[in-house]
Design a protein around this motif. Sequence first.
Motif, mmCIF file in Angstrom:
data_model
loop_
_atom_site.group_PDB
_atom_site.id
_atom_site.type_symbol
_atom_site.label_atom_id
_atom_site.label_comp_id
_atom_site.label_asym_id
_atom_site.label_seq_id
_atom_site.Cartn_x
_atom_site.Cartn_y
_atom_site.Cartn_z
ATOM 1 N N GLY A 1 0.788 -1.224 0.000
ATOM 2 C CA GLY A 1 0.000 0.000 0.000
ATOM 3 C C GLY A 1 0.820 1.274 0.000
ATOM 4 N N LEU A 2 2.150 1.142 -0.006
ATOM 5 C CA LEU A 2 3.025 2.314 0.058
ATOM 6 C C LEU A 2 3.463 2.760 -1.327
ATOM 7 C CD1 LEU A 2 5.433 1.227 2.933
ATOM 8 C CD2 LEU A 2 3.413 2.661 3.121
ATOM 9 N N THR B 1 -0.270 11.107 3.593
ATOM 10 C CA THR B 1 -1.659 11.054 3.166
ATOM 11 C C THR B 1 -1.929 9.598 2.810
ATOM 12 O OG1 THR B 1 -1.148 11.515 0.848
ATOM 13 C CG2 THR B 1 -1.689 13.396 2.250
ATOM 14 N N PHE B 2 -3.178 9.193 2.957
ATOM 15 C CA PHE B 2 -3.537 7.817 2.631
ATOM 16 C C PHE B 2 -5.028 7.716 2.361
ATOM 17 C CE2 PHE B 2 -3.968 8.295 7.168
ATOM 18 C CZ PHE B 2 -5.090 7.545 7.530
ATOM 19 N N GLY C 1 -9.386 -4.597 3.385
ATOM 20 C CA GLY C 1 -8.311 -5.574 3.275
ATOM 21 C C GLY C 1 -8.788 -6.931 3.753
ATOM 22 N N LEU C 2 -7.877 -7.877 3.842
ATOM 23 C CA LEU C 2 -8.230 -9.228 4.273
ATOM 24 C C LEU C 2 -8.725 -9.270 5.713
ATOM 25 C CD1 LEU C 2 -5.290 -11.250 2.677
ATOM 26 C CD2 LEU C 2 -7.664 -11.094 1.902
ATOM 27 N N LYS C 3 -8.215 -8.363 6.554
ATOM 28 C CA LYS C 3 -8.584 -8.381 7.971
ATOM 29 C C LYS C 3 -9.288 -7.102 8.404
ATOM 30 C CE LYS C 3 -4.954 -11.571 9.264
ATOM 31 N NZ LYS C 3 -3.833 -11.835 10.155
ATOM 32 N N ALA D 1 -4.915 1.090 5.420
ATOM 33 C CA ALA D 1 -4.403 2.254 4.693
ATOM 34 C C ALA D 1 -3.736 1.792 3.399
ATOM 35 C CB ALA D 1 -3.399 3.009 5.552
ATOM 36 N N VAL D 2 -4.061 2.482 2.296
ATOM 37 C CA VAL D 2 -3.456 2.209 0.990
ATOM 38 C C VAL D 2 -3.101 3.539 0.328
ATOM 39 C CG1 VAL D 2 -4.683 0.021 0.656
ATOM 40 C CG2 VAL D 2 -5.690 2.141 -0.192
#
Length: 84
Positions: free
Chosen positions: A36-37, A48-49, A54-56, A60-61
């Motif tokens: 996601g970085l 910023t994000f 997500g899976l869990k 943040a992506v």
Amino acid sequence: MNTKHIGVVKFFNVGRLYGFITDEDTGRDYFCHNIGLSCHVKKGDRVTFELADGLKGVEAVNVTLLNDNDLLKILCNGYDNKTQ
């Protein structure tokens, strides 16, 4: 869920390729995986994000370093992460 948020890297473990980012507005921590970085981050960096499922849970992506010039642009353009 593509609203931009501003936060601070709580920690990032380079060896395990994950960390957490604290949202400046809510104080909530979000998981962040290396995928996601868009740049290298370290503890204390302002970023910023966006949020994504997500899976869990929500994570943040599209994490990007936020420098003083970026912050100035955001403030001058009336950035409001609740409406964008």
